[in-house]
Design a protein around this motif. Sequence first.
Motif, mmCIF file in Angstrom:
data_model
loop_
_atom_site.group_PDB
_atom_site.id
_atom_site.type_symbol
_atom_site.label_atom_id
_atom_site.label_comp_id
_atom_site.label_asym_id
_atom_site.label_seq_id
_atom_site.Cartn_x
_atom_site.Cartn_y
_atom_site.Cartn_z
ATOM 1 N N TYR A 36 -24.880 1.791 -106.607
ATOM 2 C CA TYR A 36 -26.233 2.100 -106.131
ATOM 3 C C TYR A 36 -26.596 1.330 -104.857
ATOM 4 O O TYR A 36 -27.761 1.288 -104.501
ATOM 5 C CB TYR A 36 -27.253 1.769 -107.226
ATOM 6 C CG TYR A 36 -27.440 2.875 -108.237
ATOM 7 C CD1 TYR A 36 -28.342 3.905 -108.007
ATOM 8 C CD2 TYR A 36 -26.709 2.881 -109.422
ATOM 9 C CE1 TYR A 36 -28.518 4.927 -108.930
ATOM 10 C CE2 TYR A 36 -26.875 3.901 -110.349
ATOM 11 C CZ TYR A 36 -27.782 4.921 -110.097
ATOM 12 O OH TYR A 36 -27.946 5.929 -111.014
ATOM 13 N N SER A 37 -25.606 0.760 -104.179
ATOM 14 C CA SER A 37 -25.921 -0.075 -103.016
ATOM 15 C C SER A 37 -25.060 0.236 -101.797
ATOM 16 O O SER A 37 -24.515 -0.680 -101.168
ATOM 17 C CB SER A 37 -25.765 -1.559 -103.392
ATOM 18 O OG SER A 37 -26.493 -1.891 -104.549
ATOM 19 N N PRO A 38 -24.945 1.501 -101.399
ATOM 20 C CA PRO A 38 -24.153 1.784 -100.197
ATOM 21 C C PRO A 38 -24.804 1.267 -98.920
ATOM 22 O O PRO A 38 -24.139 1.032 -97.921
ATOM 23 C CB PRO A 38 -24.055 3.316 -100.187
ATOM 24 C CG PRO A 38 -25.248 3.775 -100.963
ATOM 25 C CD PRO A 38 -25.443 2.728 -102.028
ATOM 26 N N GLY A 39 -26.150 1.126 -98.930
ATOM 27 C CA GLY A 39 -26.837 0.554 -97.774
ATOM 28 C C GLY A 39 -27.002 1.488 -96.604
ATOM 29 O O GLY A 39 -27.242 1.037 -95.480
ATOM 30 N N LYS A 40 -26.890 2.795 -96.829
ATOM 31 C CA LYS A 40 -27.023 3.780 -95.757
ATOM 32 C C LYS A 40 -28.380 4.469 -95.839
ATOM 33 O O LYS A 40 -28.824 4.845 -96.928
ATOM 34 C CB LYS A 40 -25.915 4.834 -95.854
ATOM 35 C CG LYS A 40 -24.508 4.262 -95.835
ATOM 36 C CD LYS A 40 -24.192 3.603 -94.508
ATOM 37 C CE LYS A 40 -22.745 3.110 -94.471
ATOM 38 N NZ LYS A 40 -22.427 2.423 -93.199
ATOM 39 N N PRO A 41 -29.059 4.677 -94.701
ATOM 40 C CA PRO A 41 -30.353 5.373 -94.737
ATOM 41 C C PRO A 41 -30.189 6.821 -95.165
ATOM 42 O O PRO A 41 -29.253 7.503 -94.745
ATOM 43 C CB PRO A 41 -30.844 5.263 -93.290
ATOM 44 C CG PRO A 41 -29.616 5.060 -92.471
ATOM 45 C CD PRO A 41 -28.670 4.282 -93.339
ATOM 46 N N ALA A 42 -31.099 7.277 -96.015
ATOM 47 C CA ALA A 42 -31.042 8.644 -96.529
ATOM 48 C C ALA A 42 -31.655 9.611 -95.526
ATOM 49 O O ALA A 42 -32.739 9.350 -94.996
ATOM 50 C CB ALA A 42 -31.772 8.729 -97.862
ATOM 51 N N PHE A 75 -33.617 9.149 -89.101
ATOM 52 C CA PHE A 75 -33.492 8.295 -90.282
ATOM 53 C C PHE A 75 -32.470 7.219 -89.952
ATOM 54 O O PHE A 75 -31.287 7.453 -89.912
ATOM 55 C CB PHE A 75 -33.094 9.108 -91.527
ATOM 56 C CG PHE A 75 -31.982 10.091 -91.302
ATOM 57 C CD1 PHE A 75 -30.657 9.759 -91.582
ATOM 58 C CD2 PHE A 75 -32.250 11.351 -90.802
ATOM 59 C CE1 PHE A 75 -29.626 10.658 -91.364
ATOM 60 C CE2 PHE A 75 -31.219 12.272 -90.593
ATOM 61 C CZ PHE A 75 -29.896 11.923 -90.870
ATOM 62 N N GLU A 76 -32.964 6.046 -89.661
ATOM 63 C CA GLU A 76 -32.114 4.963 -89.179
ATOM 64 C C GLU A 76 -32.446 3.648 -89.872
ATOM 65 O O GLU A 76 -33.572 3.428 -90.324
ATOM 66 C CB GLU A 76 -32.296 4.760 -87.671
ATOM 67 C CG GLU A 76 -31.834 5.903 -86.797
ATOM 68 C CD GLU A 76 -31.976 5.590 -85.315
ATOM 69 O OE1 GLU A 76 -31.620 6.457 -84.510
ATOM 70 O OE2 GLU A 76 -32.464 4.478 -84.973
ATOM 71 N N LYS A 77 -31.450 2.803 -89.901
ATOM 72 C CA LYS A 77 -31.603 1.413 -90.338
ATOM 73 C C LYS A 77 -31.213 0.570 -89.131
ATOM 74 O O LYS A 77 -30.076 0.642 -88.670
ATOM 75 C CB LYS A 77 -30.688 1.158 -91.523
ATOM 76 C CG LYS A 77 -30.792 -0.201 -92.175
ATOM 77 C CD LYS A 77 -29.823 -0.200 -93.356
ATOM 78 C CE LYS A 77 -29.870 -1.463 -94.156
ATOM 79 N NZ LYS A 77 -28.901 -1.384 -95.289
ATOM 80 N N VAL A 78 -32.168 -0.176 -88.607
ATOM 81 C CA VAL A 78 -31.988 -0.819 -87.302
ATOM 82 C C VAL A 78 -32.184 -2.328 -87.422
ATOM 83 O O VAL A 78 -33.085 -2.791 -88.130
ATOM 84 C CB VAL A 78 -32.997 -0.243 -86.283
ATOM 85 C CG1 VAL A 78 -32.864 -0.934 -84.945
ATOM 86 C CG2 VAL A 78 -32.805 1.259 -86.140
ATOM 87 N N PHE A 79 -31.362 -3.080 -86.709
ATOM 88 C CA PHE A 79 -31.520 -4.531 -86.607
ATOM 89 C C PHE A 79 -31.616 -4.909 -85.133
ATOM 90 O O PHE A 79 -30.766 -4.500 -84.333
ATOM 91 C CB PHE A 79 -30.334 -5.260 -87.243
ATOM 92 C CG PHE A 79 -30.239 -5.091 -88.732
ATOM 93 C CD1 PHE A 79 -30.861 -5.992 -89.590
ATOM 94 C CD2 PHE A 79 -29.536 -4.027 -89.271
ATOM 95 C CE1 PHE A 79 -30.782 -5.835 -90.972
ATOM 96 C CE2 PHE A 79 -29.446 -3.858 -90.642
ATOM 97 C CZ PHE A 79 -30.068 -4.759 -91.500
ATOM 98 N N ILE A 80 -32.652 -5.655 -84.782
ATOM 99 C CA ILE A 80 -32.801 -6.157 -83.420
ATOM 100 C C ILE A 80 -33.290 -7.607 -83.496
ATOM 101 O O ILE A 80 -33.764 -8.068 -84.540
ATOM 102 C CB ILE A 80 -33.792 -5.309 -82.588
ATOM 103 C CG1 ILE A 80 -35.211 -5.401 -83.171
ATOM 104 C CG2 ILE A 80 -33.337 -3.872 -82.474
ATOM 105 C CD1 ILE A 80 -36.268 -4.759 -82.269
#
Length: 355
Positions: A23-29, A44-49
Amino acid sequence: MILVLFALVAGSVLLLFLLLLLYSPGKPAPLKDKNGNPLAGSIFEKVFIEIGGVKQGMFIRGKSLSNPVLLYLHGGMPDYFLTPRYPMVLEEYFTVVWWEQRWAGLSYHPGTRPETITPEQLISDTEELTNYLRGRFGQEKIYLLGRSGGSFFGIQAAARFPELYHAYIGIGQMSDQLHSEWLAYQYMLDSYRLAGDSGMVRRLEACPVTDHIPAAYLRVRDQAMHRIGVGTTRAMRSVVSGMFIPSLTFKEYTLKEKFNLWRGKAAAGVHPLWETILSTDLSRQVNRAEIPVYFLHGRYDYTVSYTLTKHYFEVFQAPEKAFFTFEHSAHSPHFEEPERVREVLELILKGRETY
């Protein structure tokens, strides 16, 4: 016998770990169309800045890149992981940036010094992230939404940088939180006395809220609120079933990110932000903005007092303002009454042409 029990426990722990990994792939749906395909033109993004010298994370979601950007400032802990459980309408109208602030969720770093978690730093982070979003999406202004604890520094950012925002939206808007905690304490004590719950009455009487907040009260507060439907939502009766389990089954976090989500929540009492919130009355210190301001508040909200927020709205000065009461909600009207939120957002966006 002991070896058998040990093997059973070890096997159960291993199975639980494997399930959590699953349950933890860590990808945005992705947002999907009616046929179940990724919606064309959506994001649909997961972003780090890097923000304020610290790597910080966020989820960005919206049905159309032509929509205005809305920066969502969460409260005591990030709540994006609850969106699969509750139907949301924000993404229909905005490109929503679910930012997880320093020392919270995606942005939790154990090496961060507690003394750096201050309103001034969070206001500065908000300004920096806002400018990043303006540049990335090519929009001169964006919308700012502060929810609960996020509303404490969110409304200050809106008042300080009106040139960056179309409008400010407060959900569970804070004002005088120390007074709010006293009102909540009195309400809960009266409610449990009326219900004949002597056990909870004894626990609350052992940690009275006066001109300060006892640590023992904070340990019982969430449980007492949720059991009578004045906490996160009217229907949520337990933090474990209502928040902890949904966070574990949320697939857009990795296992480490889930761990950090709750590490950040547990560490929230270590940094000085809470004490600053308790010692500040926003209705006296921040009561004017040069942009439209809208408050959305649940009638049954005792996490942040409905009555005090209504008073704050009355003294607040803005070129346009409106207060929307959600008659069937506690602290999360955007989760509890999505259709009513839809109506409110349409009213807010209709006024966009005038500012």
